[in-house]
Write a protein that holds these residues in place. Sequence first.
Motif, PDB file in Angstrom:
ATOM      1  N   LYS A  55      74.010  41.207  39.615  1.00  0.00           N
ATOM      2  CA  LYS A  55      74.220  42.383  40.473  1.00  0.00           C
ATOM      3  C   LYS A  55      75.672  42.830  40.454  1.00  0.00           C
ATOM      4  CE  LYS A  55      72.927  39.049  42.126  1.00  0.00           C
ATOM      5  NZ  LYS A  55      72.203  37.918  42.648  1.00  0.00           N
ATOM      6  N   ILE A  65      69.766  41.347  52.599  1.00  0.00           N
ATOM      7  CA  ILE A  65      69.715  41.091  51.167  1.00  0.00           C
ATOM      8  C   ILE A  65      70.690  39.983  50.760  1.00  0.00           C
ATOM      9  CG2 ILE A  65      68.696  43.227  50.306  1.00  0.00           C
ATOM     10  CD1 ILE A  65      71.433  44.494  50.275  1.00  0.00           C
ATOM     11  N   ASN A  66      71.068  39.173  51.741  1.00  0.00           N
ATOM     12  CA  ASN A  66      71.852  37.980  51.430  1.00  0.00           C
ATOM     13  C   ASN A  66      71.323  36.833  52.292  1.00  0.00           C
ATOM     14  OD1 ASN A  66      74.423  36.149  52.095  1.00  0.00           O
ATOM     15  ND2 ASN A  66      74.547  36.945  50.030  1.00  0.00           N
ATOM     16  N   GLY A  67      70.722  35.866  51.614  1.00  0.00           N
ATOM     17  CA  GLY A  67      70.078  34.766  52.324  1.00  0.00           C
ATOM     18  C   GLY A  67      71.070  33.841  53.009  1.00  0.00           C
ATOM     19  N   THR A  68      72.229  33.632  52.364  1.00  0.00           N
ATOM     20  CA  THR A  68      73.224  32.717  52.934  1.00  0.00           C
ATOM     21  C   THR A  68      73.655  33.189  54.316  1.00  0.00           C
ATOM     22  OG1 THR A  68      74.002  32.298  50.696  1.00  0.00           O
ATOM     23  CG2 THR A  68      75.468  31.654  52.486  1.00  0.00           C
ATOM     24  N   ASP A  89      79.385  35.946  49.581  1.00  0.00           N
ATOM     25  CA  ASP A  89      78.273  36.022  50.529  1.00  0.00           C
ATOM     26  C   ASP A  89      78.773  36.400  51.921  1.00  0.00           C
ATOM     27  OD1 ASP A  89      76.213  35.334  48.709  1.00  0.00           O
ATOM     28  OD2 ASP A  89      76.781  33.228  48.838  1.00  0.00           O
ATOM     29  N   ASP A 131      78.302  40.385  48.071  1.00  0.00           N
ATOM     30  CA  ASP A 131      77.026  40.235  47.359  1.00  0.00           C
ATOM     31  C   ASP A 131      76.005  41.267  47.868  1.00  0.00           C
ATOM     32  OD1 ASP A 131      75.024  38.516  45.744  1.00  0.00           O
ATOM     33  OD2 ASP A 131      74.155  38.501  47.759  1.00  0.00           O
ATOM     34  N   LYS A 148      74.165  44.639  45.884  1.00  0.00           N
ATOM     35  CA  LYS A 148      72.721  44.904  45.858  1.00  0.00           C
ATOM     36  C   LYS A 148      72.396  46.278  46.450  1.00  0.00           C
ATOM     37  CE  LYS A 148      71.806  39.938  46.161  1.00  0.00           C
ATOM     38  NZ  LYS A 148      71.692  38.809  47.096  1.00  0.00           N
ATOM     39  N   GLY A 180      64.906  35.639  48.561  1.00  0.00           N
ATOM     40  CA  GLY A 180      65.916  36.418  47.854  1.00  0.00           C
ATOM     41  C   GLY A 180      66.727  35.611  46.869  1.00  0.00           C
ATOM     42  N   ALA A 181      66.417  34.343  46.742  1.00  0.00           N
ATOM     43  CA  ALA A 181      67.165  33.483  45.818  1.00  0.00           C
ATOM     44  C   ALA A 181      66.292  32.289  45.486  1.00  0.00           C
ATOM     45  CB  ALA A 181      68.473  33.028  46.474  1.00  0.00           C
TER      46      ALA A 181
HETATM   47  N1  HSE Z   1      73.917  34.244  47.150  1.00  0.00           N
HETATM   48  C1  HSE Z   1      72.810  35.117  47.334  1.00  0.00           C
HETATM   49  C2  HSE Z   1      72.219  34.929  48.711  1.00  0.00           C
HETATM   50  C3  HSE Z   1      71.706  34.946  46.334  1.00  0.00           C
HETATM   51  O1  HSE Z   1      72.696  34.107  49.487  1.00  0.00           O
HETATM   52  O2  HSE Z   1      71.273  35.631  49.019  1.00  0.00           O
HETATM   53  C4  HSE Z   1      72.024  35.559  45.027  1.00  0.00           C
HETATM   54  O3  HSE Z   1      72.330  36.903  45.147  1.00  0.00           O
END
Ligand code: HSE
Length: 440
Positions: free
Chosen positions: A105, A158-161, A196, A201, A205, A300-301
């Motif tokens: 991305k 759109i960021n899982g972390t 993140d 990130d 996206k 998402g990951a």
């Molecule tokens: N690091 C990203 C997240 C996954 O935490 O969603 C990859 O884009």
Amino acid sequence: MKPIQVGLLGIGTVGSGTFNVLKRNQEEIKRRAGRSIEITMVADLDVARAQSLVGPGVQVVNDARAVIANPEIDIVIELIGGYGIAKALVMEAIAAGKHVVTANKALLAVHGTEIFAAASAKGVMVAFEAAVAGGIPIIKALREGLTANSIQWIAGIINGTTNFILSEMRDKGLDFDVVLKEAQRLGYAEADPTFDIEGVDAAHKVTLMSAIAFGIPVQFDKAYVEGITKLGAADIKYAEQLGYRIKLLGITKRTAQGIELRVHPSLVPTKRLIANVEGAMNAVVVQGDAVGTTLYYGKGAGSEPTASAVIADLVDITRLHTADPHHRVPHLAFQPDAMSDLAVLPMSEVVTSYYLRLRVADEAGVLAKVTGLLADAGISIDAVLQREADEIGGEGSTQTDVIILTHDTREGTLDGVLAQMQALPSVLAPITRIRKEELN
Ligand code: HSE
């Protein structure tokens, strides 16, 4: 028919997932694609490890350029990541007439215009379903499933972390730093989590989704990016009391003035489905004029969820690679000669509503002064919450927190008011401002 041959650049988590799923489901995938799809060559710096992952039947090299140079390879999967060598290899693969699948991305959000132009000139495809929201087929949905619509807005977790960290902060009432350390210990956050937690990130996206939704060039440099590092447990708690959850949202919206493109923490009404997306899960809401609101939810990951998206691209390319390039789905959904030049708006022009938290002296007239400044600027108040002073500073405290929710206003107007509020002697600490999205 002879199998389509794929070369894999980088066999880490997603690469090994791709190899395993392709192998496990090869018969079904062949029935769908009309032809076998085989990874026949892998490039990785750790050749021995790579060979042990793919077995003796696959050629493993340490030089990615050997994969690109192999005339038998039809599709190159780039899973190296970053802007450096990955960009050079993608451009070289395109120049060599290979189709490219990538999960990168960062590369596409920053250099997409150059990469897609090179691919169009060469008549090859660059597919990137795995770059946005991992296993959720959101690129396919936006580019094809919703193609009848004038898209109005997209808002996504759109960021899982960061969603994992926010969920933990809310569940356990802990501050950001404490939860980040725990997330790193558990492997939910990387050793260097900067991209993140700072929202970069997510901004990569949403930049890609914005381009596809509105037919504008990818413009990561115009995105407003704010992460979650300054959020405190107190704001999460107050938001909850007012009927909201705080989520890191990637938002892009079409307005009469231009396109909004922004990532920042947002209050979302608890009653919205997306407010209840917890842990490392992702979700994207898309509002189209014909379809109304649609919601896409999933992982998402991760190895196989992301592999699911990579292989979907392999199947698409296998089906379409003999088609006239003009009959393929355009990279950014709109025909390259029909892109829009709608401007991406500066943050000061964005219109939204706000959560404000002020630490104030608990004395007569403070609330009147604060609300007076909002009224003077024409900013309407939606709700006010004031805590008992004792609750904030212990018994006999002379300080309290005032929380104000506003109705929609221009961010530039609010900035002016915040500067005036901050200058009031009875405002005792930096004001917290978090944007609020009703998503209705
Ligand atoms: N690091 C990203 C997240 C996954 O935490 O969603 C990859 O884009």
